[in-house]
Design an enzyme around this catalytic site. Sequence first.
Site, PDB file in Angstrom:
ATOM      1  N   ASP A  72      -1.832  -1.350  -4.178  1.00 25.19           N
ATOM      2  CA  ASP A  72      -2.232   0.015  -4.512  1.00 25.19           C
ATOM      3  C   ASP A  72      -0.963   0.844  -4.541  1.00 25.19           C
ATOM      4  O   ASP A  72      -0.459   1.228  -3.492  1.00 25.19           O
ATOM      5  CB  ASP A  72      -3.220   0.535  -3.470  1.00 25.19           C
ATOM      6  CG  ASP A  72      -3.598   1.988  -3.708  1.00 25.19           C
ATOM      7  OD1 ASP A  72      -3.070   2.603  -4.663  1.00 25.19           O
ATOM      8  OD2 ASP A  72      -4.417   2.516  -2.933  1.00 25.19           O
ATOM      9  N   TYR A 108       0.860  -1.174   0.000  1.00 26.63           N
ATOM     10  CA  TYR A 108       0.000   0.000   0.000  1.00 26.63           C
ATOM     11  C   TYR A 108       0.902   1.231   0.000  1.00 26.63           C
ATOM     12  O   TYR A 108       1.355   1.686   1.045  1.00 26.63           O
ATOM     13  CB  TYR A 108      -0.935  -0.003   1.212  1.00 26.63           C
ATOM     14  CG  TYR A 108      -1.778   1.245   1.318  1.00 26.63           C
ATOM     15  CD1 TYR A 108      -2.485   1.723   0.216  1.00 26.63           C
ATOM     16  CD2 TYR A 108      -1.867   1.961   2.508  1.00 26.63           C
ATOM     17  CE1 TYR A 108      -3.239   2.873   0.297  1.00 26.63           C
ATOM     18  CE2 TYR A 108      -2.640   3.109   2.609  1.00 26.63           C
ATOM     19  CZ  TYR A 108      -3.310   3.566   1.502  1.00 26.63           C
ATOM     20  OH  TYR A 108      -4.055   4.715   1.576  1.00 26.63           O
TER      21      TYR A 108
END
Length: 256
Positions: free
Chosen positions: A147, A106
């Site tokens: 992400d 992330y």
Amino acid sequence: MTFRLATWNVNSLKVRLPHLLDWLGAERPDAVCLQETKVEDASFPLDAIRAAGYQAVFCGQKAYNGVAILARSALTGVTHGIPGFADDPKRVIAATVGGIRVVSLYAPNGQAVGSDKYAYKLRWYEALAAWTKDELAGDARLALAGDMNVAPEDRDVHDPKRWEGQIHVSELERTALRRVMEAGLVDAFRLFPQPDRSFSWWDYRLAAFRRDWGLRIDLVLLSRSLAARCRACTIDKAPRRLERPSDHAPVIAELQ
DNA sequence: ATGGTAGAAACTCTA
């Protein structure tokens, strides 16, 4: 025998658990990297995930961040964070599954170009690139999935002119991502012909999903040996259409 | 198209 590796920023595992369980049941991926779980380890919904046929390793915190890897087979050699990069937010977890070193990432959002958070994002990426180089020494079967909070190219942006120089798209961010890939990773999605306007994230605001104002910032990055085995990579927009969705859609790479 | 929504938490921050 295929191995399907997915990544999905669920934006609260607690809220999205029903969507996740439905999706696991429908797609049966072999491994799934999750981001923004926003759940402390003691509250991780392990029973429900086990009941769906998955093992899990996770590293979370209250309210922000949090990553996990789910898999239908054993997860071994679990590590947290980027070695040598002191970082409080829970952004990185790695494990070996099916002979593949899988990393759930992330990346920092960065907030705005030039901000302190932007500088932190660039530092984080620098550390990730150095770590990736180390991990790829030898014949590594490495997959970074998550992400990445960077749209690699203008074709990954719904309106490149409007986004020019903005967060997720700025040259320094794109260079930072490229440095990671130059260590020896390829974007699985771009191994194949794809529809124009393929995105993985749409802002909750301004009816962005309905208008298809999206970015492709959720990536599966594969080492060369894995890229050679990759047969498909797709974005599954179906969960983004549900009631109370995550703002991200899952991405799935299929390895032979 | 320069606002707005969503999540977690707690009277605001982050994305």
